[in-house]
Design a protein around this motif. Structure first.
Motif, short mmCIF file in Angstrom:
data_model
loop_
_atom_site.label_atom_id
_atom_site.label_comp_id
_atom_site.label_asym_id
_atom_site.label_seq_id
_atom_site.Cartn_x
_atom_site.Cartn_y
_atom_site.Cartn_z
N HIS A 189 51.79 30.84 27.77
CA HIS A 189 50.87 30.49 28.86
C HIS A 189 49.62 31.35 28.90
N SER A 190 49.75 32.61 28.56
CA SER A 190 48.68 33.57 28.78
C SER A 190 47.91 33.98 27.53
N HIS A 191 48.31 33.50 26.36
CA HIS A 191 47.69 33.96 25.12
C HIS A 191 46.29 33.36 24.95
N SER A 192 45.29 34.22 24.77
CA SER A 192 43.92 33.81 24.39
C SER A 192 43.27 32.86 25.39
N ILE A 193 43.56 33.05 26.67
CA ILE A 193 42.95 32.23 27.72
C ILE A 193 41.76 32.97 28.32
N GLY A 194 40.60 32.30 28.36
CA GLY A 194 39.40 32.93 28.91
C GLY A 194 38.92 32.33 30.20
N ALA A 195 39.50 31.19 30.62
CA ALA A 195 39.12 30.55 31.88
C ALA A 195 40.20 29.55 32.26
N GLU A 196 40.25 29.21 33.53
CA GLU A 196 41.25 28.28 34.07
C GLU A 196 40.54 27.19 34.87
N ILE A 197 41.10 25.97 34.83
CA ILE A 197 40.65 24.88 35.68
C ILE A 197 41.85 24.39 36.47
N MET A 198 41.68 24.21 37.77
CA MET A 198 42.76 23.66 38.59
C MET A 198 42.19 22.71 39.63
N GLY A 199 43.06 21.88 40.18
CA GLY A 199 42.66 20.96 41.22
C GLY A 199 42.76 21.57 42.61
N ALA A 200 42.20 20.87 43.57
CA ALA A 200 42.20 21.35 44.95
C ALA A 200 43.62 21.50 45.49
N ASN A 201 44.53 20.60 45.10
CA ASN A 201 45.88 20.65 45.63
C ASN A 201 46.71 21.78 45.03
N PHE A 218 45.19 24.79 44.52
CA PHE A 218 44.61 25.97 45.16
C PHE A 218 45.15 26.16 46.57
N GLY A 219 45.45 25.06 47.25
CA GLY A 219 45.92 25.22 48.62
C GLY A 219 46.52 23.96 49.18
N PRO A 220 47.10 24.05 50.39
CA PRO A 220 47.73 22.89 51.01
C PRO A 220 46.68 21.93 51.53
N PRO A 221 47.05 20.70 51.88
CA PRO A 221 46.07 19.77 52.46
C PRO A 221 45.33 20.40 53.63
#
Length: 211
Positions: A61-73, A75-78
């Motif tokens: 999961h963590s090898h050679s990662i320089g940035a992350e993209i995630m959705g709003a859901n 990041f937090g609850p509705p």
């Protein structure tokens, strides 16, 4: 060019990656933590965990990662957009340690956290978000972190180079499915399957050359 990667993404036998309804008290809805029990039992997650097959997959999961993209859901609850003090589920030191781009139709100012994580909030298409994240990654890979709607959107747009998906032997019956609208996805990827003694199946999707 850096790769776009998905890791440790768990789904049920019927294809759901989260249950419902999602809330502050139940981030994965009625699924609880059942989709992720396999990972909680590994050394990757905690010092007392196992070092077997599940751990070998989880730690990639963590090898050679320089940035992350995630959705709003993820990041937090509705409704988190209405709380100016919400900084995510992870406390002052989130586990990403990279620039992290949250896709939302209601962007806010960037938040610099402890440990190297800075949350940036984008109203962008998958292609636009990936271009922005790649620039921030400094030549390293970009992790597409989820949730299921974001994973499905990036797969549908042809923007995922590598995906590690974990099929967990439970049935959820409802929630958010990953595979809807992704007919014939298997034609684009080389797919390998490995069964674990824990009962989960690790599926790796690697984009075929020229696809």
């Amino acid at each position: 060019m850096s790769l776009s990667r998905i890791h440790n993404f768990s789904i049920s036998l019927d294809g759901f990656a989260t249950g419902e309804p999602q809330s502050l008290e139940a981030p994965f809805g009625h699924a609880g933590h059942r989709l992720h029990d396999w990972m909680f039992a590994t050394r990757f997650w905690g010092a007392g965990g196992s070092e077997g097959l599940d751990n070998a997959f989880a730690e990639r999961h963590s090898h050679s990662i320089g940035a992350e993209i995630m959705g709003a859901n993820k990041f937090g609850p509705p409704g988190w957009q209405d709380d100016p003090d919400w900084t995510g589920w992870w406390g002052p030191n989130p586990p990403f340690h990279t620039p992290t781009f949250v896709l939302t139709h209601r962007p806010r100012s960037s938040m610099e956290m402890e440990g190297g994580t800075t949350f940036h909030f984008l109203d962008a298409t998958p292609a636009e978000a990936l271009a922005t994240a790649r620039e921030a990654a400094g030549g390293q890979d970009v992790r597409i972190g989820g949730g299921p709607t974001v994973v499905r959107d990036f797969l549908a747009a042809g923007l995922v180079d590598h995906m590690h998906l974990v099929q967990v032997p439970i049935l959820l019956g409802r929630g958010v499915r990953v595979w809807d609208g992704l007919d014939s996805l298997e034609q684009t990827y080389d797919i390998e399957s490995v069964s674990s003694p824990s009962g989960v199946t690790h599926l790796t999707f690697t984009r075929k050359l020229g696809s």
